[in-house]
Design a protein around this motif. Structure first.
Motif, PDB file in Angstrom:
ATOM      1  N   GLN A  76     -13.324   2.593  -3.648  1.00 14.78           N
ATOM      2  CA  GLN A  76     -12.482   2.142  -4.984  1.00 14.78           C
ATOM      3  C   GLN A  76     -11.297   1.367  -4.403  1.00 14.78           C
ATOM      4  O   GLN A  76     -10.623   0.647  -5.143  1.00 14.78           O
ATOM      5  CB  GLN A  76     -12.230   3.383  -5.571  1.00 14.78           C
ATOM      6  N   ALA A  77     -10.725   2.050  -3.268  1.00 14.38           N
ATOM      7  CA  ALA A  77      -9.348   1.512  -2.934  1.00 14.38           C
ATOM      8  C   ALA A  77      -9.459   0.912  -1.510  1.00 14.38           C
ATOM      9  O   ALA A  77     -10.020   1.784  -0.761  1.00 14.38           O
ATOM     10  CB  ALA A  77      -8.152   2.522  -2.939  1.00 14.38           C
ATOM     11  N   LEU A  78      -8.807  -0.102  -1.268  1.00  9.65           N
ATOM     12  CA  LEU A  78      -8.850  -0.912   0.167  1.00  9.65           C
ATOM     13  C   LEU A  78      -7.261  -0.779   0.660  1.00  9.65           C
ATOM     14  O   LEU A  78      -6.616  -1.344  -0.238  1.00  9.65           O
ATOM     15  CB  LEU A  78      -9.463  -2.117   0.094  1.00  9.65           C
ATOM     16  N   ILE A  79      -6.915  -0.366   1.615  1.00 11.85           N
ATOM     17  CA  ILE A  79      -5.664  -0.494   2.172  1.00 11.85           C
ATOM     18  C   ILE A  79      -5.628  -1.160   3.568  1.00 11.85           C
ATOM     19  O   ILE A  79      -6.597  -0.685   4.411  1.00 11.85           O
ATOM     20  CB  ILE A  79      -4.947   0.934   2.450  1.00 11.85           C
ATOM     21  N   LEU A  80      -5.019  -2.281   3.623  1.00  9.38           N
ATOM     22  CA  LEU A  80      -5.013  -3.097   4.866  1.00  9.38           C
ATOM     23  C   LEU A  80      -3.805  -2.869   5.546  1.00  9.38           C
ATOM     24  O   LEU A  80      -2.588  -3.044   4.991  1.00  9.38           O
ATOM     25  CB  LEU A  80      -5.343  -4.676   4.575  1.00  9.38           C
ATOM     26  N   ALA A  81      -3.861  -2.715   7.045  1.00  7.63           N
ATOM     27  CA  ALA A  81      -2.756  -2.345   7.630  1.00  7.63           C
ATOM     28  C   ALA A  81      -2.871  -3.309   8.957  1.00  7.63           C
ATOM     29  O   ALA A  81      -4.038  -3.478   9.446  1.00  7.63           O
ATOM     30  CB  ALA A  81      -2.715  -0.946   8.238  1.00  7.63           C
ATOM     31  N   THR A 149     -17.098  -2.711  -4.780  1.00  6.48           N
ATOM     32  CA  THR A 149     -16.605  -1.993  -5.955  1.00  6.48           C
ATOM     33  C   THR A 149     -15.390  -1.547  -5.799  1.00  6.48           C
ATOM     34  O   THR A 149     -14.832  -0.781  -6.690  1.00  6.48           O
ATOM     35  CB  THR A 149     -17.519  -0.626  -5.640  1.00  6.48           C
ATOM     36  N   VAL A 150     -14.691  -2.204  -5.032  1.00  8.55           N
ATOM     37  CA  VAL A 150     -12.984  -1.933  -4.690  1.00  8.55           C
ATOM     38  C   VAL A 150     -11.917  -2.551  -5.865  1.00  8.55           C
ATOM     39  O   VAL A 150     -12.256  -3.705  -6.264  1.00  8.55           O
ATOM     40  CB  VAL A 150     -12.509  -2.492  -3.258  1.00  8.55           C
ATOM     41  N   ASN A 151     -11.685  -1.627  -6.509  1.00 17.38           N
ATOM     42  CA  ASN A 151     -10.737  -2.129  -7.468  1.00 17.38           C
ATOM     43  C   ASN A 151      -9.170  -2.132  -7.359  1.00 17.38           C
ATOM     44  O   ASN A 151      -8.196  -2.428  -8.273  1.00 17.38           O
ATOM     45  CB  ASN A 151     -10.984  -1.814  -8.870  1.00 17.38           C
ATOM     46  N   HIS A 152      -8.753  -1.730  -6.341  1.00 17.52           N
ATOM     47  CA  HIS A 152      -7.367  -1.315  -5.931  1.00 17.52           C
ATOM     48  C   HIS A 152      -7.119  -1.910  -4.311  1.00 17.52           C
ATOM     49  O   HIS A 152      -7.967  -1.514  -3.592  1.00 17.52           O
ATOM     50  CB  HIS A 152      -6.786  -0.230  -5.876  1.00 17.52           C
ATOM     51  N   LEU A 153      -6.230  -2.857  -4.127  1.00 17.28           N
ATOM     52  CA  LEU A 153      -6.007  -3.569  -2.807  1.00 17.28           C
ATOM     53  C   LEU A 153      -4.487  -3.199  -2.567  1.00 17.28           C
ATOM     54  O   LEU A 153      -3.655  -3.500  -3.398  1.00 17.28           O
ATOM     55  CB  LEU A 153      -6.636  -4.830  -2.689  1.00 17.28           C
ATOM     56  N   VAL A 154      -4.260  -2.592  -1.275  1.00 20.44           N
ATOM     57  CA  VAL A 154      -2.971  -2.448  -1.016  1.00 20.44           C
ATOM     58  C   VAL A 154      -2.737  -3.258   0.375  1.00 20.44           C
ATOM     59  O   VAL A 154      -3.721  -2.992   1.242  1.00 20.44           O
ATOM     60  CB  VAL A 154      -2.434  -1.051  -0.745  1.00 20.44           C
ATOM     61  N   LEU A 155      -1.828  -4.223   0.485  1.00 22.98           N
ATOM     62  CA  LEU A 155      -1.395  -4.942   1.900  1.00 22.98           C
ATOM     63  C   LEU A 155      -0.465  -4.129   2.220  1.00 22.98           C
ATOM     64  O   LEU A 155       0.750  -4.342   1.815  1.00 22.98           O
ATOM     65  CB  LEU A 155      -1.189  -6.233   1.716  1.00 22.98           C
TER      66      LEU A 155
END
Ligand code: AMP
Length: 556
Positions: A76-81, A149-155
């Motif tokens: 549901q949430a993807l955080i990219l680092a 299905t990801v509805n939150h993305l954080v860069l």
């Protein structure tokens, strides 16, 4: 002031998240958390300008956790680092804050580790995916629906991602996500390239920035010391030996840290106490009164608990933990230098926080000079000076009160005056180390305090590096010691080396022995069997963006 809420409770976060935050010991949201959490909770896109050390991870992790549905077993949430190290750190933070949310799982996806288990964890329904862009694209090539299905993305650290050349990968990732998602972008700087991404991929984003208006700091001498987080207590103890202070306030981030550090100081004989938000108001007032009248010399406080504290005796402020923003730095160090007196402020900086130091320097318009930990000679000089200062006032009249007793003791014992004076000194100094050799023996190795160059004063004394080589920690059987030229000054911590060697070397955790990170190099114990092929495997490994170049280390 930057922290005006009544704590995290004001956010109306899911109670399980609040309980986990309470367990970490955080007292108040940091400035970036204060501003970002409500925006992200409300589902808006956001651009946050903040660097490491501001509490930015929790600023997005808490509201994202609040917004996911633990019952749904899908990403549901993807955080990219930008780096594996940061991805692991962010994944660990999510795990901490989700500790009391049953069913929530986090997967870290990064290069160097096998792809199979990562994909399996995603397919098994990890709701939070923390990934480096390169590896995530590898997964997308295998299964382009993996992020559907990801509805939150954080860069996270978006400017660093671009610097590392992840622009094209980011575009691929954006395309694979639903257009209706929420997007949050954190970056220390906002160059044109980042603004362009925001324009293309964020919808009506709200901007959050920690105010960095120029602050004036006068009459306060500032310095910083580079140190690893786990060496802070011993660094503080060493600094106290040589700092000539009257009263001192130390700032840390959590309640637990106030208690731990205050008791470490008390154990060393300092009159120290903790001051935190859990301590009842009347007890806090007692602590402050004691600091005022000299029953206490050191108070270890959180920002919240130190509010309004005004004690003219304070000559020193130690920022043991980095403040969240330059404004609170200025506020903290303003506790000293009161009434036109000179004050001294010391800031401990971990390798990852160097950037925050630069921000502080920019905002205050002052250079915060680097200091090193005192060497054994400086500690010896300081101890002797204290002894001299304590004896000097006695010399004036002690002979008239104790002179006859001295004569009698010399006669009774049958020793020379020098022998008796030495015996009295030994008694008076209570076993304190007062020779160079004894001080060197008692000092724990604080590796990154090693002077970069031998100081002139050290003459022919061996420097710390020599001492370490002479007295190496014995190697366990079947282990070889290896060396890399990467060290603390490259921003390396033991866990980075461990992660890199585990991932790229395909070793089990137990196969790796002690890891020692020094200022300009690090030592790692690895299995003797198969060492050459392991080193060959690690040939191209990079840690913190630099080549590891691990070699066998011979101690001769
Ligand atoms: P970050 O800027 O996200 O890398 O966080 C820096 C450090 O601050 C981490 O060690 C966090 O655990 C800690 N931290 C984050 N928020 C708070 C808070 N509100 N109170 C105390 N410590 C915090």
């Amino acid at each position: 002031m930057t922290q005006e809420t009544g704590g995290f409770a004001a956010f109306n976060l899911n109670p399980n998240i609040l309980a986990a935050v309470a367990a970490t010991g955080y007292e108040e949201p940091s400035a970036i958390q204060h501003q970002s959490i409500p925006i992200i909770m409300a589902g808006h896109d956001m651009i946050g300008q903040a660097q490491t050390g501001t509490g930015k991870t929790a600023a997005f992790a808490l509201p994202i956790l609040h917004r996911i549905d633990p019952a749904k077993r899908e990403p549901q949430a993807l955080i990219l680092a930008p780096t594996r190290e940061l991805a692991l750190q962010v994944a660990t933070a999510f795990e901490t804050y989700a500790k009391q949310m049953p069913g929530v799982t986090v997967v870290a996806v990064y290069g160097g580790a096998p792809m199979g288990p990562q994909l399996k964890a995603i397919r098994n329904g990890a709701q939070i995916v923390v990934a480096t862009p390169g590896r995530l694209c590898d997964h997308l090539r295998r299964d382009e629906k993996v992020l559907a299905t990801v509805n939150h993305l954080v860069l996270d650290e978006a400017d660093e991602m671009l610097k590392l050349g992840f622009m094209d990968d980011l575009e691929v990732i954006f395309k694979s996500l639903p257009a209706t998602r929420q997007t949050v972008l954190f970056s220390a700087t906002l160059p044109q390239s980042i603004r362009a991404i925001a324009e293309r991929h964020l919808r009506d984003p709200q901007h959050v920035k920690i105010q960095t208006k120029t602050q004036t700091v006068t009459a306060i001498e500032q310095a910083h010391l580079l140190v690893h987080a786990d060496q802070k207590t011993s660094a503080v103890l060493s600094l106290l030996e040589v700092e000539d202070f009257d009263a001192l306030i130390m700032f840390v981030r959590t309640k637990q840290a106030t208690l731990d550090l205050a008791s470490a100081l008390e154990a060393k004989g300092y009159k120290a106490a903790a001051l935190n938000g859990d301590i009842a108001q009347n007890q806090r007032e007692r602590v402050i009164d004691s600091l005022k009248d000299g029953r206490l010399d050191i108070v270890v406080a959180t920002d919240v608990a130190a509010r309004g504290l005004d004690v003219p005796r304070i000559t020193h402020v130690f920022n043991v933990d980095m403040p969240y923003d330059p404004e609170s730095y200025v506020h903290r160090i303003g506790r000293t230098g009161r009434a036109g007196r000179e004050g001294r402020a010391l800031l401990l900086v971990t390798p990852r926080e160097r950037r925050m130091l630069q921000v502080i320097e920019r905002v205050t318009g002052q250079k915060v000079a680097e200091v090193r930990l005192p060497d054994a000679q400086a500690v010896l000089d300081a101890r002797i000076k204290k002894l001299t200062n304590s004896l000097t006032p006695l010399v004036a009249d002690a002979e008239s009160t104790h002179g006859d007793l001295l004569d009698r003791l010399i006669a009774d014992i049958g020793c020379s005056p020098r022998a008796l004076a030495a015996a009295l000194l030994r008694k008076a100094t209570n076993g304190q180390a007062l020779t160079l050799a004894a001080i060197e023996r008692e000092r724990p190795l604080v590796p990154n305090s090693a002077p970069r160059e031998r100081s002139e004063r050290s003459g022919d004394r061996p420097d710390r590096g020599d001492r370490e080589r002479r007295a190496p920690v014995p190697l366990a059987e079947g282990r070889a010691r290896c060396r890399t030229a990467l060290g603390a000054r490259d921003g390396i911590a033991a866990k980075n080396l461990l992660g890199a060697i585990l991932n790229e070397g395909g070793l089990a955790r137990e196969a790796i022995g002690r890891i020692q990170v020094r200022d300009s190099f690090s030592l790692v114990e690895l299995p003797e069997v198969g060492l050459e092929s392991l080193l060959a495997k690690l040939k191209d490994t990079r840690v913190a963006g630099k080549q590891l170049k691990l070699r066998r280390y011979r101690e001769d």
